[in-house]
Structures are given as C-alpha cells and as structure tokens.
Design a protein around this motif. Structure first.
Motif, PDB file in Angstrom:
ATOM      1  N   ILE A  85       4.281   1.681   2.198  1.00 33.52           N
ATOM      2  CA  ILE A  85       5.472   2.363   1.711  1.00 33.52           C
ATOM      3  C   ILE A  85       5.048   3.714   1.138  1.00 33.52           C
ATOM      4  CG2 ILE A  85       7.567   2.151   0.333  1.00 33.52           C
ATOM      5  CD1 ILE A  85       7.089  -0.825   0.124  1.00 33.52           C
ATOM      6  N   PRO A  86       4.828   4.693   2.009  1.00 38.42           N
ATOM      7  CA  PRO A  86       4.366   6.000   1.520  1.00 38.42           C
ATOM      8  C   PRO A  86       5.536   6.850   1.025  1.00 38.42           C
ATOM      9  CG  PRO A  86       4.574   6.052   3.894  1.00 38.42           C
ATOM     10  CD  PRO A  86       4.924   4.645   3.478  1.00 38.42           C
ATOM     11  N   SER A  87       5.238   7.818   0.193  1.00 39.17           N
ATOM     12  CA  SER A  87       6.226   8.804  -0.232  1.00 39.17           C
ATOM     13  C   SER A  87       6.300   9.913   0.815  1.00 39.17           C
ATOM     14  CB  SER A  87       5.827   9.397  -1.574  1.00 39.17           C
ATOM     15  OG  SER A  87       4.620  10.140  -1.432  1.00 39.17           O
TER      16      SER A  87
ATOM     17  N   TYR B  34       0.851  -1.185   0.000  1.00 36.37           N
ATOM     18  CA  TYR B  34       0.000   0.000   0.000  1.00 36.37           C
ATOM     19  C   TYR B  34       0.888   1.236   0.000  1.00 36.37           C
ATOM     20  CZ  TYR B  34      -3.490  -3.401   1.504  1.00 36.37           C
ATOM     21  OH  TYR B  34      -4.306  -4.494   1.580  1.00 36.37           O
ATOM     22  N   ARG B  35       0.529   2.192  -0.850  1.00 31.85           N
ATOM     23  CA  ARG B  35       1.290   3.433  -0.914  1.00 31.85           C
ATOM     24  C   ARG B  35       0.422   4.648  -0.567  1.00 31.85           C
ATOM     25  NH1 ARG B  35       6.350   2.283  -2.988  1.00 31.85           N
ATOM     26  NH2 ARG B  35       6.481   0.297  -4.092  1.00 31.85           N
ATOM     27  N   SER B  36      -0.881   4.464  -0.510  1.00 27.16           N
ATOM     28  CA  SER B  36      -1.770   5.562  -0.129  1.00 27.16           C
ATOM     29  C   SER B  36      -2.417   5.264   1.217  1.00 27.16           C
ATOM     30  CB  SER B  36      -2.855   5.791  -1.183  1.00 27.16           C
ATOM     31  OG  SER B  36      -3.925   4.893  -1.024  1.00 27.16           O
TER      32      SER B  36
ATOM     33  N   GLU C 211      14.371  -0.907  -1.177  1.00 25.13           N
ATOM     34  CA  GLU C 211      12.967  -1.311  -1.221  1.00 25.13           C
ATOM     35  C   GLU C 211      12.763  -2.683  -1.854  1.00 25.13           C
ATOM     36  OE1 GLU C 211       9.048   0.100  -3.601  1.00 25.13           O
ATOM     37  OE2 GLU C 211       9.982   1.666  -2.375  1.00 25.13           O
TER      38      GLU C 211
ATOM     39  N   THR D 222       3.242  11.934   0.572  1.00 28.08           N
ATOM     40  CA  THR D 222       2.067  11.342   1.205  1.00 28.08           C
ATOM     41  C   THR D 222       2.042  11.632   2.700  1.00 28.08           C
ATOM     42  OG1 THR D 222       1.886   9.572  -0.427  1.00 28.08           O
ATOM     43  CG2 THR D 222       0.911   9.155   1.732  1.00 28.08           C
TER      44      THR D 222
END
Length: 275
Positions: free
Chosen positions: A89-91, A3-5, A74, A94
């Motif tokens: 794994i958010p930016s 999940y990134r969001s 990563e 984010t």
C-alpha cells in the motif's frame, strides 16, 4: 503483512524467493470486493507468496472529480483479505517521488474504445502496472477480464518490454442479476442499481443477434437504442471487436468480443462478453 515502502517489500520478496516460493501479484486500486478475492484465490493455486497492491493511481484518471470520488476503503480492504496475503500500500509520493518524469506510452490497442474516451488513461495505467511489475518481479500477475482492453494492453506491455512475467486472465464475477462486480458499483443510487443489470442483459441480446445472423451494425444500433430506453446515457460505445486486436469485427474474423461503456447517472459502467 503490510508493506508501504518499496525497499522493505523487495527484501521480503527476496527472502521468499530464496526459499523457493513463486510470487504472484494482484494489482488493485482498493475498494476490494469478491471479484478481487477471486483473483487472490486464483493466485494462491500456483503461487506461495501472493501480493495484493492497493494504490489509487492518479495518473490514470482523466477527471479530478472522478479521482476525488473514487472509493478509498483501506481498513475494510485489510479486513476483507484477513491476513491471507501480503499487502503493498504505497503512497503517491512513494510511487511518484519529487522529480518523477517518466511514463510508459501506449499506442495501437490503447487508441480506441476507452482510449478514445479517456485520453491519457492507458498511459497512466501502463506506467503504474510496469512499475508494480518491476518492483515486485512476480512470476505471475492476475487481472480480471472485466477490464478487457486493459488486459490486452498489459499483455502487450509485457511482450514489448520483455518483462519476465506470466499474465493470467481471470473471469469476470457478477452479481446474481448479471451486473459485473466493480468498485464503482457502490456509487450507484438505489434506482440506478435496479437499472444497472440491463447493461449486461442488452449486451447478451446484442451478442445473440450477431451470432444468429443479424448484420453487425444493425445489431449494435439496436443495442444502443435499448441502452437509451433503459435509462443509460450517454453511451460511449457498444462495439463488436476482434478479441485480441480490438479492431472492429470484419466478416469471418474471430474470436469476437462485445465491449460497452455507458453512463448511469454520474457513474460510468463498462462490461464485455464473448460473442
């Protein structure tokens, strides 16, 4: 699942909660090793849905050089976990979108030791940990004892902010020669890696001296001298503290913990042991 969001992750967590699953969180900055895997294994004992977050948090770095050199692996991290848990794994965008201006400020426990040598570090750590706890809403969150001061601060954050999560402390994992597992170890040169285990050895000797009656200040002075002779320097601190308050040890105080931070070349190593 990766999940990134935040929104997608929260929907997935809500589904698992509706199914009766307990949620566990293992916060990391990536560059995973067996110490991180041990946290995941501990989480799997009590939680049906384990989330590992991977986020190199810029707000807890005092040096832009240190931030730039922090290992980012990563693909290797994903392979190491091999699908055994969910990954968040958010930016940076984010976690800290345009206009972001809120931080969690720490005091007390955060003012000594690491806090004295890395001003602002614990505020950055506290901010991102609080965000991760509120994003995921876990039943339990798992932290290693290697970062002992961080662990005590996280416990204080949860208590002070009334966050409904159980903080689980997990023992430090070590190499056979005693070096505590750390993502920073991969930055050690071959010669520095041979010296690095002496950090733990000297700390053990110092703890033994204190336990067997040597005056604390004398034992700490001898330990610092041993660090210098072994090739460490500068030594940021070697202190005997109350394990929970992190105040300097006083006669009759207990439990006690020995904490150290020292440079080996350009790599800063930290460790702690029970006295």
């Amino acid at each position: 699942m990766i999940y990134r969001s935040i929104e997608t992750l929260r929907r997935a967590i809500a589904t698992r909660r509706a199914e009766g699953d307990r949620i566990g969180l293992v916060p990391t900055m990536g560059a995973l090793h067996e110490g991180h895997i041990s946290l995941v294994q501990e989480a799997e004992k009590t939680c049906q849905h384990v989330i590992v977050s991977i986020f190199v948090n810029p707000r807890q770095f005092n040096s832009q050089t240190d931030l730039a050199h922090y290992p980012r692996t990563e693909a290797d991290d994903i392979a190491l976990l091999d699908g055994r848990c969910s990954l968040f794994i958010p930016s940076v965008e984010t976690m800290y979108p345009s206009g972001y201006c809120t931080s969690v400020q720490t005091g007390g426990l955060a003012e000594r030791l690491e806090g004295a040598h890395r001003p602002g570090h614990f505020d950055g750590m506290a901010t991102v940990v609080t965000k991760l706890l509120t994003i995921t809403g876990p039943d339990q969150a798992f932290f290693g004892e290697k970062d002992w001061q961080q662990l005590q601060i996280v416990r204080r954050i949860v208590q002070d902010l009334n966050l409904p999560v159980d903080i689980v402390a997990c023992p430090t994992l070590r190499e056979p020669d005693g070096l505590a597992l750390s993502s920073r170890n991969r930055r050690l040169s071959h010669s520095a890696r041979e010296i690095a285990p002496k950090l733990h050895t000297i700390m053990q000797d110092t703890a033994l001296a204190i336990r067997t009656g040597m005056e604390t200040d004398a034992a700490l002075a001898a330990g610092k001298e041993a660090f210098a002779h072994a090739g460490f320097g500068p030594v940021d601190y070697l202190e005997c503290c109350h394990a929970e308050t992190l105040e300097p040890a006083r006669p009759g105080s207990a439990p006690l913990r020995l904490l150290a931070a020292a440079f080996l070349g350009s790599v800063r190593l930290i460790d702690n042991i029970v006295i």
